[in-house]
Design an enzyme around this catalytic site. Structure first.
Site, short mmCIF file in Angstrom:
data_model
loop_
_atom_site.label_atom_id
_atom_site.label_comp_id
_atom_site.label_asym_id
_atom_site.label_seq_id
_atom_site.Cartn_x
_atom_site.Cartn_y
_atom_site.Cartn_z
N HIS A 17 19.98 39.23 3.53
CA HIS A 17 19.53 38.24 4.30
C HIS A 17 18.37 37.39 3.54
CE1 HIS A 17 21.69 39.23 7.79
NE2 HIS A 17 21.02 40.42 8.23
N ASP A 39 9.63 51.96 11.44
CA ASP A 39 9.06 53.13 11.19
C ASP A 39 9.28 54.24 12.22
OD1 ASP A 39 7.76 54.57 9.19
OD2 ASP A 39 5.78 54.05 9.94
N ASP A 64 7.61 58.98 5.72
CA ASP A 64 8.58 59.92 5.63
C ASP A 64 8.82 60.43 4.50
OD1 ASP A 64 8.70 59.86 8.35
OD2 ASP A 64 10.32 58.02 8.49
N HIS A 113 21.01 45.68 2.73
CA HIS A 113 21.41 44.86 3.82
C HIS A 113 20.49 43.62 4.01
CE1 HIS A 113 23.54 43.68 7.40
NE2 HIS A 113 22.21 43.44 7.96
N GLU A 114 19.23 44.15 4.12
CA GLU A 114 17.95 43.00 4.69
C GLU A 114 17.83 42.19 3.41
OE1 GLU A 114 17.19 42.79 7.32
OE2 GLU A 114 18.12 44.46 7.92
#
Length: 563
Positions: free
Chosen positions: A245, A225, A152, A241-242
């Site tokens: 974690h 994806d 993308d 965000h990830e």
């Protein structure tokens, strides 16, 4: 029926008694109760609610509230929904609301937390909002690299976005992140793979640890994806965000936190809840505070900020010195914007800076050099001026409050609420005027402050200070308690009882100074505060809407929180 009318019907106040208790000139009288009113709980879950069962179960899995291999039964749905409503600070009625539907149909993180009995059984409105996995990295330099890319956007942009996401966390903790070369071993791997176009998960993080430390090479951040990652908002947010974690944070129940499990469509900076969680794991990045001014003549410190998303060119940090000089902090240096020994006070909001002279006259900065416009005549009756939203108010010795018309030197009187003198005023973004009287009583007037708009909301001699952040209202009591006005449930809610002596608010951020000199920031969870400073001779604290904080010490030094 309005909330005030409902309170009157429920008997929270007798109008005739209250009117005789205080000499009110004109206006509506209504008191906010000091405890949560009894709510009428609707009947058990309807057929419509049953259709929302998947969303409720997903929420419980994301926050570790659901036991393994179990689901929430239909009869238990109202109870489960009430727990979510408490976590989201919504009215607790057990009915799946439009807001819950709006949140839970948004893209979400795919990380499901293992069942946590403490989090599952603790009241959702009292335990900490941030949650830790229980593991952390045992080294201070971590490497990362991509194992696969999406088509993308360019690979260079993907690398830049992820690098910036790591940097956001690195600003607050003593860790360093480095991108590993292609095919080299790394601590954290980043990749894309299709999860299905109907899958609402935007990504997930898988982790391997021994319960204490993460295992290098076994931490994988995976993006879905099948999403259109040309939307950089979602990609940036997901990466931050990830990575949270991957550093040891679970999901937060604070809706405005980056670690909240759902993405609402807005790029937001790390919330104080995110910072408090990551500090809990790794401590603070040094130096924690950086001195930006050392002048014994520093008298006052203010932050001019704009409530809209578009910042004004005049927003920023300003100081007033005892000799009347006003300086602005830009590009890591102080620049003079006025040098008048008659200046007694400065205030600002909405991209505008004002000053009051000792004779009561008022001036507006043009934004150019040391040029000021005269907007208020000299008057010994003026006590101080307060800027908020896009308005400027003045407090008067005779008890009245006036508002600048916005043109020339014309001021409009806001109807006097009582014969008592105003002790402090504060104004919300929607221009609701709060007035703390010298009796301790609290009154307010809604925009446009027409005749009869004043209403009594609290009769309490213990009230000593007030603060407004955005639309949120707080008060400080003489017993050191900080109290929040819960406008959703409509009652006063104690949020701190630790010896506060001063409070300050900016947008969603609330700060409390304790009698031992320590400074704390509210996490927006009752009783849970983040300690910013461990006890110095702090004179005042100011902040902006992005969470930046400055403090002025008794000796005139100014320090900025940098980590």
């Amino acid at each position: 029926m309005t909330p005030f009318a409902l309170l009157l019907l429920l008997g929270y106040i007798s109008v005739s008694v209250a009117a005789s208790h205080r000499n009110v000139a004109r206006g509506t009288i209504a008191l906010i109760p000091s405890a949560s009113p009894t709510r009428v709980i609707p009947p058990a879950a309807t057929a419509d609610q049953k259709r929302h069962s998947k969303h409720v179960n997903d929420f419980y899995k994301l926050y570790g509230w659901l036991k393994p291999n179990t689901t929430i039964q239909d009869l238990e749905l109202p109870k489960a929904i009430r727990k979510i409503q408490k976590a989201l600070k919504e009215p607790v009625d057990g009915v799946f609301s439009d807001k819950m539907m709006d949140i839970m149909t948004k893209p979400r993180c795919g990380v499901e937390e293992p069942y946590n009995v403490t989090a599952a059984e603790a009241p959702a409105d009292v335990h900490k909002r941030y949650v830790l996995w229980g593991s952390k990295w045992s080294k201070t330099t971590l490497t990362w690299r991509f194992t696969s890319y999406t088509n993308d956007i360019s690979q260079g942009q993907q690398q830049s976005t992820v690098s910036n996401a790591f940097a956001q966390w690195m600003n607050y903790i003593p860790l360093n992140f480095q991108q590993a070369s292609s095919n080299a071993k790394a601590d954290i791997y980043i990749g894309f793979r299709p999860l299905g176009r109907d899958d609402t998960r935007y990504g997930f993080t898988s982790m391997v640890s021994d319960g204490v430390a993460f295992q290098s090479g076994s931490i994988n951040v995976t993006f879905n994806d099948d999403y259109a990652w040309s939307d950089d908002r979602l990609f940036s947010y997901t990466a931050v965000h990830e990575i949270g974690h991957a550093l040891g944070l679970s999901h937060s129940a604070v809706e405005s936190a980056v670690m909240f499990a759902y993405f609402g469509g807005y790029i937001r900076p790390l919330n104080s809840d995110d910072k408090m969680g990551i500090h809990n794991i790794y401590g603070w990045k040094n130096p924690r505070w950086s001195r930006i001014e050392a002048n014994t003549g520093t008298k006052d410190l203010i932050q001019v900020t704009t409530s809209s998303s578009t910042a004004s060119s005049n927003d920023g940090l300003y100081q007033l010195r005892s000799n009347g000089q006003i300086l602005r902090y830009t590009n890591n240096a102080w620049t003079s914007v006025d040098n008048n020994p008659d200046t007694a006070q400065i205030t600002g909001s909405g991209g505008k800076l004002y000053q009051r002279h000792f004779d009561g006259s008022t001036y507006l900065w043009t934004g150019n050099g040391q040029a000021w416009n005269y907007i208020g005549a000299a008057s010994e009756n003026v006590i101080d001026i307060v800027a908020a939203s896009d308005q400027l108010y003045s407090r008067r010795k005779d008890g009245w409050v006036a508002r600048w018309s916005g043109s020339g030197s014309s001021w409009l009187s806001v109807e006097q609420p009582t014969a008592s003198v105003s002790k402090e005023i504060a104004i919300t973004d929607s221009k609701t005027l709060w007035n703390l009287l010298n009796t301790g009583d609290l009154v307010r007037s809604t925009w446009p402050h027409s005749s009869g708009s004043w209403e009594i909301v609290d009769i309490n001699t213990a009230n000593v200070a007030i603060a407004v952040g955005g639309e949120d209202f707080y008060k400080l009591q003489s017993d050191g308690q900080v109290v929040f006005l819960n406008m959703k449930e409509y009652y006063w809610q104690i949020i701190e009882n630790a010896g506060s002596v001063a409070i300050f608010a900016a947008d969603e951020y609330l700060y409390s100074k304790h009698d031992d000199g320590s400074v704390w920031r509210y996490t927006r969870t009752q009783w849970v505060w983040e300690q910013l400073d461990f006890g110095r001779d702090v004179s005042s604290v100011v902040g902006d809407r992005s969470g930046n904080v400055w403090e002025m010490l008794e000796g005139g030094d100014v320090w900025k929180l940098v980590s």
